[in-house]
Design an enzyme around this catalytic site. Structure first.
Site, PDB file in Angstrom:
ATOM      1  CG  HIS A 258      -0.109  -1.333 -12.192  1.00  0.00           C
ATOM      2  ND1 HIS A 258      -0.775  -0.196 -12.572  1.00  0.00           N
ATOM      3  CD2 HIS A 258       0.811  -0.939 -11.289  1.00  0.00           C
ATOM      4  CE1 HIS A 258      -0.271   0.846 -11.935  1.00  0.00           C
ATOM      5  NE2 HIS A 258       0.691   0.414 -11.148  1.00  0.00           N
TER       6      HIS A 258
ATOM      7  CG  ASN B 107      -1.999  -1.035   1.106  1.00  0.00           C
ATOM      8  OD1 ASN B 107      -1.797  -2.134   1.625  1.00  0.00           O
ATOM      9  ND2 ASN B 107      -3.074  -0.764   0.413  1.00  0.00           N
TER      10      ASN B 107
ATOM     11  CE  LYS C 223       2.107  -6.644  -4.677  1.00  0.00           C
ATOM     12  NZ  LYS C 223       1.874  -5.297  -4.200  1.00  0.00           N
TER      13      LYS C 223
ATOM     14  CG  ASP D 237      -8.689 -11.544  -3.307  1.00  0.00           C
ATOM     15  OD1 ASP D 237      -8.204 -12.445  -4.036  1.00  0.00           O
ATOM     16  OD2 ASP D 237      -8.979 -11.722  -2.107  1.00  0.00           O
TER      17      ASP D 237
END
Ligand code: SF4
Length: 202
Positions: free
Chosen positions: A123, A15, A103, A139
């Site tokens: 992206h 983030n 991730k 997600d």
């Protein structure tokens, strides 16, 4: 990059922008140059040091708790043992840490261990949704696990890098440049936008 440093860097990347991630990481490494020093730091000092990267309290907690557990379980500050594990087992180990999602784990496994993990960022998620490769409600984690089996061997790194570039430069969040996109011919969203503009996709 050395795997444990990469884990710390990738936790810091959550983030925030690449620039602020790098600033936070540089500040952290300057103040606590070794893992024993970092592991012995107080959460407050770590939080203060990485504040520029945002979510500092949560990230400090995630970093310190990962270091503490790795040292307790392995007797050293190292993730090298993951190289001998299968991709699902290595990912399962990393995602068992609080604050480490699919991730983050995939970034460490791809870039530090060259395992066939496919990290999906915002992206890549946007581009692959527009291409119809993942469902609209997916997600980051679900998209990564759905796409991973379809990535050709040896291609996860270039595909990851090129899809991010496509997302930043062409398939932008607003106003994607579909007429200039090399994937227009196979993209349902590109076709829909071309139809709305009253032109046939190339
Ligand atoms: Fe994105 Fe348009 Fe390219 Fe499809 S054709 S991937 S919507 S830029």
């Amino acid at each position: 990059m050395e795997p444990l440093r990469n884990l710390v860097l990738t936790i810091l990347s959550q983030n925030t922008t690449d620039a602020n991630r790098d600033r936070a990481f540089a500040a952290l490494m300057a103040r606590f140059p070794t893992f024993p020093l970092l592991a012995a730091a107080s959460p407050k000092d770590v939080e203060e040091t990485i504040r520029v990267g945002g979510l500092a309290r949560a990230k400090a907690k995630a970093i310190l708790s990962a270091l503490s557990r790795i040292h307790r379980e392995r007797g050293e500050y190292s993730l090298d043992f993951l190289s001998g594990m299968s991709l699902p087992d290595a990912r399962g180990y990393l995602t068992s840490f609080p604050g480490v999602g699919v991730k983050t784990a995939n970034v460490v496994l791809l870039f530090s261990f060259r395992k066939a993990a496919f990290p999906v960022d915002t992206h890549i998620l946007r581009v692959t949704k527009r291409l119809g490769l993942v469902p609209p409600a997916a997600d980051l984690s679900r998209a990564a696990l759905l796409l991973e089996p379809h990535v050709p061997p040896g291609e996860p790194m270039p595909l990851h890098i090129n899809l991010i570039r496509l997302g930043r430069e062409v398939c932008r969040p607003r106003d994607p440049l579909c007429p200039e996109c090399p994937l227009l011919a196979v993209c349902p969203e590109g076709a829909r936008r071309a139809e709305n503009r009253g032109v046939a996709p190339r």
